[in-house]
Design an enzyme around this catalytic site. Structure first.
Site, PDB file in Angstrom:
ATOM      1  N   GLY A   7       5.035  28.029  35.539  1.00 38.24           N
ATOM      2  CA  GLY A   7       5.651  27.966  34.108  1.00 38.24           C
ATOM      3  C   GLY A   7       4.762  27.742  32.907  1.00 38.24           C
ATOM      4  O   GLY A   7       4.612  26.609  32.877  1.00 38.24           O
TER       5      GLY A   7
ATOM      6  N   GLY B 208       4.459  28.498  30.100  1.00 30.93           N
ATOM      7  CA  GLY B 208       4.846  28.331  28.521  1.00 30.93           C
ATOM      8  C   GLY B 208       4.016  29.303  27.773  1.00 30.93           C
ATOM      9  O   GLY B 208       3.786  30.367  28.014  1.00 30.93           O
ATOM     10  N   TRP B 209       3.731  28.477  26.491  1.00 31.64           N
ATOM     11  CA  TRP B 209       2.824  29.390  25.414  1.00 31.64           C
ATOM     12  C   TRP B 209       1.175  29.075  25.686  1.00 31.64           C
ATOM     13  O   TRP B 209       0.419  29.514  24.775  1.00 31.64           O
ATOM     14  CB  TRP B 209       3.147  29.265  24.098  1.00 31.64           C
ATOM     15  CG  TRP B 209       4.649  29.924  23.781  1.00 31.64           C
ATOM     16  CD1 TRP B 209       4.510  30.984  23.225  1.00 31.64           C
ATOM     17  CD2 TRP B 209       5.754  29.349  24.030  1.00 31.64           C
ATOM     18  NE1 TRP B 209       5.964  31.575  23.160  1.00 31.64           N
ATOM     19  CE2 TRP B 209       6.791  30.275  23.616  1.00 31.64           C
ATOM     20  CE3 TRP B 209       6.258  28.166  24.450  1.00 31.64           C
ATOM     21  CZ2 TRP B 209       8.211  30.356  23.398  1.00 31.64           C
ATOM     22  CZ3 TRP B 209       7.640  28.068  24.220  1.00 31.64           C
ATOM     23  CH2 TRP B 209       8.423  29.025  23.976  1.00 31.64           C
TER      24      TRP B 209
ATOM     25  N   THR C 143       4.912  33.127  34.282  1.00 33.40           N
ATOM     26  CA  THR C 143       5.958  33.110  33.351  1.00 33.40           C
ATOM     27  C   THR C 143       6.808  34.266  33.682  1.00 33.40           C
ATOM     28  O   THR C 143       6.170  35.367  34.533  1.00 33.40           O
ATOM     29  CB  THR C 143       5.472  33.210  31.985  1.00 33.40           C
ATOM     30  OG1 THR C 143       6.652  33.173  31.147  1.00 33.40           O
ATOM     31  CG2 THR C 143       4.818  34.504  31.707  1.00 33.40           C
TER      32      THR C 143
ATOM     33  N   CYS D 292      20.447  16.469  23.305  1.00 33.33           N
ATOM     34  CA  CYS D 292      19.419  15.977  24.221  1.00 33.33           C
ATOM     35  C   CYS D 292      18.831  14.699  23.533  1.00 33.33           C
ATOM     36  O   CYS D 292      18.453  13.799  24.488  1.00 33.33           O
ATOM     37  CB  CYS D 292      18.160  17.109  24.371  1.00 33.33           C
ATOM     38  SG  CYS D 292      18.958  18.533  24.925  1.00 33.33           S
TER      39      CYS D 292
END
Length: 395
Positions: free
Chosen positions: A188, A190-191, A209, A376
């Protein structure tokens, strides 16, 4: 009309909320303008809520957090700041019980729908695309400059979001125990913010990803930085082969689902060399309410991240041990996530006001995300969910 006819029952729901608020209070204005104070017996957060229609309470009673969001979108209730309300429901989770959860047929229907969103290989790709492939131009205006979409670590007072995100990434890198030339598997990616700082230190990173938008961004990011030690692939974690010196995974496991925790941890165990370290950042929910949480489908799972599920630390740690992964140096920093979310919301609102969010995202969608960020934040402030880092070491 139905909600009006059921007004006596809905007043009893308010009585249950009143009795269940062991800490803090809600200042409510009921339909017609009559005020009522719920709780207030022990100091704590105070939420201010105006209920404009009894239908809002009917939605809460039948559909839990999903119905409460739908009532907010319909302007059946409003608040100058909903965060304290979400804080109170989490802070009083033991005494409120199932008050904020779906019941009856609604719960059964939502559980059936949620099962269809489970994270098998096809479902995982679909669920990741639903959330992350909204587009890089959607996320860029309100994330930090490094495009890090996970909790920052505010290690010192007064840190900027950018500095706190760098502190978090540095802490994960340190947990891997790696040096220049070592290979890290990032599940994972991400960017690419973690991959970038790891590669700057000479590590080789294989980032995974399922988001095509993220892969395009990371490839361009590494090329612009002149870093050739990062490989990004559109690969399901279950399909990884090979051996690595370390694994990093930052808030990816919430997209796995309880059914697949053994597969996720099995992948980590198989990928690590003996003695290798996995640095994991995860979001967990109080084990005392995990069963009730898992039996329901909440607002986030319905509208924001289908297939998502927070961890039960007790269960997850037991599965890790069974895979030969020992648990070390846990560090919890839930209030830092609340501050991260507050920063994101302020940036999000500023981006919306300035017209920097792509025009295809209509006001209804923007309201959804604003509510998501507030929901959240309140949850983390209430203490029933938290973010933590842990190091797993392969025996």
């Amino acid at each position: 009309m139905l909600a009006t006819l059921l007004t006596p029952l809905l007043r009893k729901l308010l009585d249950r909320i009143d009795a269940g608020l062991a800490i803090g209070a809600i200042e409510v204005t009921l339909p017609g303008g009559k005020p009522r104070r719920l709780g207030g017996r022990v100091p704590g957060p105070v939420a201010v809520v105006a209920i404009h229609s009894w239908r809002a309470l009917w939605r809460l009673a039948t559909a839990g957090s999903v119905g409460w969001y739908e009532a907010w979108q319909a302007r059946e209730w409003t608040s100058p700041d909903p965060v304290p309300l979400f804080d109170l429901f989490m802070r009083n989770r033991a005494t409120l019980g199932d008050t904020g959860r779906a019941h009856g047929f609604t719960r059964l229907a939502k559980r059936a729908w949620h099962w269809l969103q489970r994270n098998d290989r096809d479902g995982a790709r679909r669920n990741i695309a639903y959330h992350y492939d909204l587009g890089n131009d959607f996320y860029a205006p309100w994330l930090d400059a490094g495009m890090t979409y996970s909790s920052a670590l505010f290690a010192e007072p007064g840190m900027t979001l950018e500095a706190a995100q760098h502190a978090k990434l540095a802490a994960i890198l340190e947990r891997t125990g790696t040096a220049a030339g070592d290979r890290i598997l990032e599940i994972g990616c991400g960017w690419g913010s973690f991959a970038e700082i790891a590669a700057q230190g000479g590590r080789k990173v294989h980032g995974l990803t399922l988001s095509t938008e993220q892969k395009v961004y990371v490839d361009a990011r590494m090329a612009a930085a002149g870093l050739d030690g990062v490989e990004v692939s559109l690969t399901d974690y279950r399909d990884i082969a090979g051996s690595y010196d370390a694994v990093a995974s930052i808030e990816m496991v919430e997209a796995v689902g309880e059914e697949y925790w053994p597969a996720y941890l099995g992948t980590i165990a198989n990928a690590l060399k003996p003695g290798g370290r996995a640095a994991i950042q995860y979001i967990a929910i109080d084990d005392a309410i995990f069963e009730a949480y898992a039996r329901n489908v909440d607002f986030i799972q319905t509208y924001v991240f289908p297939g998502g599920m927070l961890l039960s630390e007790e269960r997850f740690r037991a599965i890790a041990a069974a895979q030969g992964l020992s648990w070390h140096d846990r560090h919890e920093f839930g209030l830092d996530y609340a501050e991260t979310l507050k920063n994101w919301r302020e940036r999000f609102d500023a981006a919306v006001e300035a017209g920097r969010i792509p025009p295809e995202f209509d006001p209804h969608f923007l309201d959804l995300w604003r509510y998501y960020l507030m929901y959240c934040e309140g949850g983390f402030r209430g203490g029933g969910i938290w973010v933590a880092q842990v190091t797993l070491i392969k025996d």
